[in-house]
Structures are given as C-alpha cells and as structure tokens.
Design a protein around this motif. Structure first.
Motif, PDB file in Angstrom:
ATOM      1  N   ILE A 192       1.055  -0.786   0.163  1.00  0.00           N
ATOM      2  CA  ILE A 192       0.115   0.001  -0.258  1.00  0.00           C
ATOM      3  C   ILE A 192       0.953   1.028   0.108  1.00  0.00           C
ATOM      4  O   ILE A 192       0.290   2.047   0.171  1.00  0.00           O
ATOM      5  CB  ILE A 192      -0.364   0.718   1.729  1.00  0.00           C
ATOM      6  CG1 ILE A 192      -0.307   0.446   2.340  1.00  0.00           C
ATOM      7  CG2 ILE A 192      -1.302  -1.063   1.179  1.00  0.00           C
ATOM      8  CD1 ILE A 192      -1.460   0.602   3.572  1.00  0.00           C
ATOM      9  N   VAL A 193       2.281   1.044   0.271  1.00  0.00           N
ATOM     10  CA  VAL A 193       2.991   2.305   0.190  1.00  0.00           C
ATOM     11  C   VAL A 193       2.715   3.211  -0.554  1.00  0.00           C
ATOM     12  O   VAL A 193       3.187   4.404  -0.869  1.00  0.00           O
ATOM     13  CB  VAL A 193       4.501   2.407   0.619  1.00  0.00           C
ATOM     14  CG1 VAL A 193       4.671   1.436  -0.543  1.00  0.00           C
ATOM     15  CG2 VAL A 193       4.945   1.953   1.536  1.00  0.00           C
ATOM     16  N   HIS A 194       3.120   2.975  -2.102  1.00  0.00           N
ATOM     17  CA  HIS A 194       2.596   3.875  -3.123  1.00  0.00           C
ATOM     18  C   HIS A 194       1.161   4.125  -2.791  1.00  0.00           C
ATOM     19  O   HIS A 194       1.554   5.836  -3.793  1.00  0.00           O
ATOM     20  CB  HIS A 194       2.850   2.442  -4.594  1.00  0.00           C
ATOM     21  CG  HIS A 194       1.386   1.932  -4.858  1.00  0.00           C
ATOM     22  ND1 HIS A 194       1.362   0.076  -3.801  1.00  0.00           N
ATOM     23  CD2 HIS A 194       0.322   1.966  -5.755  1.00  0.00           C
ATOM     24  CE1 HIS A 194       0.361   0.060  -4.042  1.00  0.00           C
ATOM     25  NE2 HIS A 194      -0.407   0.863  -5.438  1.00  0.00           N
ATOM     26  N   HIS A 195       0.742   4.125  -2.640  1.00  0.00           N
ATOM     27  CA  HIS A 195      -1.197   4.753  -2.488  1.00  0.00           C
ATOM     28  C   HIS A 195      -0.011   6.064  -1.069  1.00  0.00           C
ATOM     29  O   HIS A 195      -0.232   7.486  -1.275  1.00  0.00           O
ATOM     30  CB  HIS A 195      -1.870   4.446  -1.866  1.00  0.00           C
ATOM     31  CG  HIS A 195      -2.759   3.401  -2.643  1.00  0.00           C
ATOM     32  ND1 HIS A 195      -3.494   3.872  -3.598  1.00  0.00           N
ATOM     33  CD2 HIS A 195      -2.443   1.897  -2.705  1.00  0.00           C
ATOM     34  CE1 HIS A 195      -3.813   2.132  -4.448  1.00  0.00           C
ATOM     35  NE2 HIS A 195      -3.355   2.323  -3.758  1.00  0.00           N
ATOM     36  N   LEU A 267       4.099  10.847  -9.281  1.00  0.00           N
ATOM     37  CA  LEU A 267       4.853   9.289  -8.722  1.00  0.00           C
ATOM     38  C   LEU A 267       3.280   8.382  -7.942  1.00  0.00           C
ATOM     39  O   LEU A 267       3.348   7.655  -9.074  1.00  0.00           O
ATOM     40  CB  LEU A 267       5.054   9.670  -6.884  1.00  0.00           C
ATOM     41  CG  LEU A 267       5.811   9.890  -6.890  1.00  0.00           C
ATOM     42  CD1 LEU A 267       6.307  10.743  -5.384  1.00  0.00           C
ATOM     43  CD2 LEU A 267       7.362   9.497  -7.475  1.00  0.00           C
ATOM     44  N   ARG A 268       1.720   8.621  -8.288  1.00  0.00           N
ATOM     45  CA  ARG A 268       0.343   8.238  -8.772  1.00  0.00           C
ATOM     46  C   ARG A 268       0.533   7.017 -10.040  1.00  0.00           C
ATOM     47  O   ARG A 268       0.096   5.584 -10.135  1.00  0.00           O
ATOM     48  CB  ARG A 268      -0.710   9.319  -8.861  1.00  0.00           C
ATOM     49  CG  ARG A 268      -1.714   8.154  -8.518  1.00  0.00           C
ATOM     50  CD  ARG A 268      -2.566   9.156  -9.163  1.00  0.00           C
ATOM     51  NE  ARG A 268      -2.849   9.978 -10.239  1.00  0.00           N
ATOM     52  CZ  ARG A 268      -3.040  10.591 -10.711  1.00  0.00           C
ATOM     53  NH1 ARG A 268      -4.006  11.644  -9.270  1.00  0.00           N
ATOM     54  NH2 ARG A 268      -3.346  11.428 -11.534  1.00  0.00           N
ATOM     55  N   GLY A 272       1.647   3.581  -9.985  1.00  0.00           N
ATOM     56  CA  GLY A 272       0.034   2.999 -10.151  1.00  0.00           C
ATOM     57  C   GLY A 272      -0.104   1.422  -9.842  1.00  0.00           C
ATOM     58  O   GLY A 272      -0.824   0.416  -9.459  1.00  0.00           O
ATOM     59  N   GLY A 273       0.593   0.983 -10.655  1.00  0.00           N
ATOM     60  CA  GLY A 273       0.385  -0.287 -11.483  1.00  0.00           C
ATOM     61  C   GLY A 273       1.157  -1.311 -10.188  1.00  0.00           C
ATOM     62  O   GLY A 273       2.150  -1.276  -9.546  1.00  0.00           O
TER      63      GLY A 273
END
Lengths: 277, 314
Positions: A192-195, A267-268, A272-273
């Motif tokens: 979840i860190v990319h969120h 960054l999103r 995202g993938g």
C-alpha cells in the motif's frame, strides 16, 4: 504521448528537488543575513526593476532585510513544516487506517469514528486555541498541523489495506505462521506504500499552505522568522506600492505547492501498477 | 490409519447487509458438515461454484472460524492451535498464484517465509528454500525474481514450494489448477502427485473439475449448497454414482469428441442460492428424480443424502 504523461513527474521532481536544494544549501550561498535590518535600504527593488542593485537580487523588505535570504530561509522553514507534519500525520493516519482495514469489524468502526471526529474539527480554530494557550513557535505549528492532518492517510490506508488484506498472499502468510504484526509490516505495508507516497505529497502541499495561512493570520511561525505565509502577511500592507514584496513569496509558494502536487501526480502514475520489481 | 483432519458439525454462516438499511441476507455457505480425512489419503471435494467448497477450505485451514462445530487437525483443535505448530501441520495452495504471491517479495523470500515465521536462521532458510525450489522444478536463479516476472505455472510451483518448505503433513489445495493454462495443469497435477508421495502428504483437493479430482483423489466428497451430499471411495463414486446430483455432475463432463456437442443436463436453469436454501432436500428443485417427500423432508444424514437411495447397512 509518454513524454506528455511523464511531464508532471519530471516537472514536479525538478521543482521539488530544486526547493530541497535551496532549503539545504541556500542559506549558505546567500551572502546576506536574513535578520539583519538596514533601514537606510528599505524597499530596494529587485535587480530586474529600475533602481535595483545586484547586491540584493530580490531587493529588500520594509525593514531593509535581504529578500533573497529571507525567501531561501522561508522555503526551508515551509519545507520543514511540511515534512514534519507529513511524517507525523503519516504515522498516525497509517497506523489507524491499517489497523482498521486489517482487523475490520468494531475496530474499523472505532477508527472510522475517530476519523469522523477529526473531520469535524476545524484546524484553524484549533490552531488559534493552541497558539493562545501555549504561544506560537515553529514546533507548535508543526505539531498542530501534524496532529490534525492525518485523516487522508487514515482513509486511504484503510481502504488500500482492506483491498490487500483479501489477497491470498495475506492468507498464505497467516497459514505460514506469521504473526499479525509481521503480516501487516511484511505483506500489507509494502503493497500500500505507493498509495501513501501520493497522499504524502498531497498532504505536504496542504500542510505548507496551511502553515502559510496560519502565519498569515499571525498564528504560525513568529516573526522575525521568515515563513512564506508570514512574508506574504508582512508584505500585504505594501502590496499596492511595492507589488514585488508580495509577488515574490506568493509566486514561490505557488510554484512550491504546484511542484509537490505534480510530483504526487507523477508518482501516482509511476507507482500505480502492481507489477513490483 | 490415524485421522489427519476431523471436521465435526462445521458450519459457516455469513450475515450480509447491503448498506445500513439494506435487506438482510443470511448466507449459509457450509451447513453442518462432518468429514474425516485419514492420514495419507487424498480427498477430492467437488461441487459447482457457490457450493461452499472454498469456504470449507478456509475452515480447514483455520482462516475462518466456524460459526458452529469444530475442526481438529492432527488431533488438535485448529482454532486453539499455536500459529507455528499449525503452520508445520497444514499448508494451503490457493487457486490464483497471481494473488497468492506477494508482488513485492522475491521468490526466494516467498518460499522462505514459513521458515522465517518458524524462526529458522537466515543461512539455513536460504539453503532450504533453494532446495525446495529445485524439488518443484525451478532453477535456483528464480529465487531472485519477482512473481510478476514468472509464468502462471512457475508461480504455482512457487506457491507449492512455499507450502511444502516446512514439510507439513497436510496440504489443502483450493482449485490449484483452474487459473492455469490447460497445458500447464497436467504438469502441476503430476508435480502434486509426485510430492504427495515423497512427502507422505495428506491431500485435500478442492475442485469443480471432475477430471482433476479423478486423477488425484482416493476419496471424494460431492458438495451441494453447503452440504456433502455424497461421499465415498473415488473409484466407486465415479463408476457408480448414487446421488442424482453426482450423476448429473458426471453426465456434465465434456467429452473430447467434437461431434457429441454439449452434454444435456437434466438440472434445469435454477441457480442455487446459499442465502435461500430450499426446504426439505436442498437439491429437490433441480432434481430430475424428485418425489413429493423431497420437498418437505430433509434426507437422513449419511454417505449419500437422498431419499431415493437406500442406506447401505454397515
């Protein structure tokens, strides 16, 4: 196509990177002290306006202090407030959100209730009260914003956690004998860190604007500390006569926040993938 | 032979409500199922989608606490077991290896995860993970890859390696081949059969694919709407099905003969709904042989739960 799609990331990285460089190195490079007043040299215009001098590239303010030096220090203080507030609110919000999302049931209900309570609190009023009670300082501003700005982290990490927790690899980790703690830290958080990075950039921009707003109202960083909001507040009395004193910090704030937001957008798209690797 | 898994009167009931004011639904996914699996046996659990077989798998793994009854594994109550002891005893292989492998971990870490949870030292972890990878037919350099870089069959091999690295006694496979290409399915099944023999595994194979179950299982249990309606030795159930539902399932198997077309099913179009289980025999609305009694009276518990089948005296 891809160049246009990557534009926010490139532009955002450039602006934010430049701001960080300025914040770290700037005060060492600017020859003037941001606090030294010189009433004989009040309102020296910037270099590019008539009457400007290369000694003060961005001119001087109403007390004759070098505007570039103050701007550079202001960017540093704004970034410090933004970073501290985001780290603090990220810790609070992510902890709450992951716990609520992972355990569900009444735990989740409690978390969502806390989030609702937080949303019912107006930050400016709380800041006003806090400043009245303990007085204003940089620490107070950072703490107030950090302790109040975590709801986006909580909501996003909660819904991302719910999504990830239903994955079979979480079930497999449980079957493998992992503790709840290591499931959360090893299986859920990395996914979840990319969120959270995106939320961090959004919240950082909001924190910087909020700090500027508080300073503008006289509730933030106490003078003579130059925060971007405080510079705008101090300049507003002269804006009709010497417009650059408000244009320069205003533009700096705008570009800084825009850069951070672009970085978040970029960054999103980049993270995202779920491809990993 | 001792008993590996003993499920007694296990139920799984979910209360669903859509929104605060939505209609309340009580979904009975697994309804009072009692089942024992002897050590070393391969049990196949067969049923349509929605019959509760995956929920049953989650109950057997302890991922889901039963609403009623209990599951004992290796003589211990599953819900009360220490997580490390449970992990050494029973392990899963899930349906979709794209979802069962953490995309942010390397294959080597994934396979070594149960060892880490068990407290095995780093060096030994690595050694045993690599050994296990070679046992499932993966080259050692795969250990450094991420799941996203692997094919479906390779991913399922990784999932199997992770399940077996602790050398558990029981493996629960929930549709282990249905997410894979047909060409890879047989390889994975053969791998499972081979590993079952060399690790002395008790196997529970859950599938809607009768061919898969026939290939692997010693015993079968046919599930319909949360209950096991027929159980028995695999050969005899496949050769001489007794419950009308089993007969219909076996009749529905596609043949490779293109001229025969799709098989005719005597079951009608009514889709079974676990939130609304029919009174009497739960199969009667679709049963081609139903009699009046089927609509009112539930059939007696037994190996074959049907009014039309005389219980075999034991």
């Amino acid at each position: 196509m891809s160049a246009i799609r990557r534009l926010p990331l490139v532009l955002g990285t450039a602006i934010a990177g430049f701001a960080v460089l300025v914040a770290i190195l700037g005060p060492m490079l600017v020859p003037h002290d941001p606090f030294t007043q010189n009433l004989a040299h009040r309102f020296v215009p910037p270099e590019w306006l008539p009457g400007g001098s290369p000694a003060h590239p961005f001119g001087t303010d109403q007390l004759g202090r070098d505007y570039l030096a103050r701007l550079v220090l202001g960017v540093r203080i704004s970034l410090m407030i933004g970073l501290t507030a985001v780290v603090l609110s990220g810790l609070i919000g992510t902890t709450l959100g992951v716990i609520g999302g992972y355990f569900g049931g009444w735990v989740d209900a409690v978390v969502m209730f806390i989030v609702s309570c937080r949303l019912a609190i107006p930050i400016i009023l709380v800041a006003l009260t806090v400043v009245f009670l303990v007085g204003s300082s940089l620490t107070v501003v950072m703490l107030t914003i950090g302790l109040l700005l975590w709801e986006r982290f909580a909501v996003v990490s909660r819904s991302a956690t719910r999504q990830v927790a239903s994955r079979d690899y979480v079930a497999a980790a449980w079957c493998a004998g992992c503790s709840r703690r290591s499931i959360v830290l090893g299986e859920i958080l990395p996914n979840i860190v990319h969120h959270l990075i995106v939320v961090a950039t959004v919240d950082m921009a909001i924190a910087i604007l909020l700090a500027a707003a508080l300073s503008f109202l006289g509730l933030g960083v106490p003078p003579p500390m130059p925060d971007l909001g405080l510079m705008i507040a101090e300049a507003k009395d002269y804006m009709f006569f010497k417009p650059w004193v408000i244009e320069i910090p205003g533009l700096a704030l705008f570009v800084l926040v825009l850069g951070i937001n672009l970085l978040g957008d970029g960054l999103r798209d980049l993270l995202g993938g779920e491809s990993g690797g | 032979m001792s008993v590996a898994i003993e499920a007694s009167g296990v139920s799984a009931v979910f209360d669903q409500r859509v929104g605060t004011f939505g209609v309340h639904r009580r979904v009975v996914a697994v309804d009072d199922v009692s089942l024992t699996v002897k050590e070393g046996i391969a049990l196949g659990i067969v049923g349509e989608s929605g019959c509760g077989k995956s929920t049953f798998a989650r109950l057997l793994l302890g991922l889901l606490a039963p609403s009623g009854g209990d599951v004992r594994v290796g003589g211990h109550e599953l819900q009360a077991m220490d997580r490390r002891a449970r992990a050494r005893l029973i392990q899963p292989v899930f349906q979709d290896p794209a979802s069962s492998l953490n995309p942010r971990r390397r294959v080597g870490e994934i396979v070594a995860l149960p060892l880490r949870a068990a407290g095995v030292a780093r060096g030994e972890r690595r050694e045993r993970a690599l050994l296990m990878l070679s046992r499932v037919g993966l080259a050692p350099e795969m250990a450094g890859r991420y799941p996203g870089q692997l094919s479906g069959g390779q991913r399922q091999r990784v999932a199997i390696a992770r399940a077996l690295v602790l050398e558990p006694r029981i493996l629960i496979c929930d549709e282990p081949t249905s997410a894979l290409d047909v060409s890879v399915q047989a390889q994975i099944l053969n791998l499972l059969a081979e590993l079952r023999a060399s690790f002395n595994l008790t196997l529970v194979m859950i599938s809607h694919n009768l061919a898969v179950v026939e290939h692997v299982a010693d015993e079968v249990a046919i599930m319909y709407l949360g209950r096991v309606v027929e159980r028995g030795e695999a050969g005899s159930v496949f050769a001489a099905p007794r419950h009308p539902y089993t007969k219909a399932l076996l009749a529905s198997v596609l043949t490779p003969e293109p001229g025969l077309g799709l098989p005719e099913l005597p079951l009608g179009d009514a889709v079974p709904d676990p939130a609304n289980i029919p009174a009497g025999c739960r199969f009667h609305p679709r049963c081609p042989a139903a009699i009046a009694r089927c609509a009112t009276e539930a059939p007696a518990r037994g190996d074959v739960e049907c009014h039309l089948v005389q219980p075999v005296p034991t």
